[in-house]
Design a protein around this motif. Structure first.
Motif, short mmCIF file in Angstrom:
data_model
loop_
_atom_site.label_atom_id
_atom_site.label_comp_id
_atom_site.label_asym_id
_atom_site.label_seq_id
_atom_site.Cartn_x
_atom_site.Cartn_y
_atom_site.Cartn_z
N THR A 93 1.03 -1.16 0.28
CA THR A 93 -0.49 -0.05 0.43
C THR A 93 0.67 1.40 -0.07
OG1 THR A 93 -0.02 -0.53 2.05
CG2 THR A 93 -1.79 -0.75 0.89
N GLU A 94 1.96 1.00 0.44
CA GLU A 94 3.00 2.31 1.06
C GLU A 94 3.72 2.65 -0.81
OE1 GLU A 94 5.28 -0.83 1.60
OE2 GLU A 94 3.71 -0.41 2.74
N MET A 95 3.46 1.68 -1.72
CA MET A 95 4.11 2.13 -2.94
C MET A 95 3.35 2.27 -3.91
SD MET A 95 6.24 -1.48 -2.54
CE MET A 95 8.37 -0.67 -2.33
N GLU A 96 2.06 2.21 -3.70
CA GLU A 96 0.82 2.50 -5.25
C GLU A 96 -0.14 3.39 -4.76
OE1 GLU A 96 -0.94 1.24 -8.49
OE2 GLU A 96 1.50 0.14 -7.98
N ALA A 97 -0.44 4.16 -5.41
CA ALA A 97 -1.77 4.96 -4.97
C ALA A 97 -2.89 4.72 -5.21
CB ALA A 97 -1.37 6.32 -6.34
N LEU A 98 -3.48 4.87 -4.48
CA LEU A 98 -4.95 4.62 -4.16
C LEU A 98 -5.85 5.50 -5.62
CD1 LEU A 98 -5.67 4.99 -0.59
CD2 LEU A 98 -5.30 2.71 -1.77
N ARG A 99 -6.56 4.14 -5.98
CA ARG A 99 -7.40 4.36 -7.04
C ARG A 99 -8.81 5.25 -6.75
NH1 ARG A 99 -6.63 -0.82 -9.44
NH2 ARG A 99 -6.80 -2.14 -7.44
#
Length: 95
Positions: free
Chosen positions: A55-61
């Motif tokens: 979760t810290e590497m990917e932006a939320l959609r």
């Protein structure tokens, strides 16, 4: 790694599990088995394996914030047992 009875007793206390002295050996053996599985994981060769996306590497959609259902006041009020103008009518609770 092997647990002793004092460590098992402390784990039970921290977990707020009431154990009798007769149960401590059984729980100690079960905890040793669980720790054995973790020790097997440390033997796995992960050299060259990229980390999974967390979760810290990917932006939320996120979806656009738009009104998708509105202007249906008559349909909503049609479910009311009683109404007063454009509002629900409810029994008075506080005198």
């Amino acid at each position: 790694m092997s647990l002793d009875l004092a460590t098992t007793r402390r784990i039970a206390k921290l977990a707020r599990i009431g154990l009798a002295d007769a149960e401590l050996e059984t729980i100690r053996q079960k905890l040793d088995g669980i720790l054995g599985w973790f020790n097997q994981l440390s033997e796995v060769d992960v050299e060259g394996v990229p980390p999974m996306v967390g979760t810290e590497m990917e932006a939320l959609r996120q979806r656009d914030d738009v009104v998708t259902d509105g202007n249906c006041q008559a349909a909503v009020l049609s479910n009311a047992p009683e109404k007063s103008g454009p509002f629900y009518a409810v029994p008075k609770v506080v005198e």
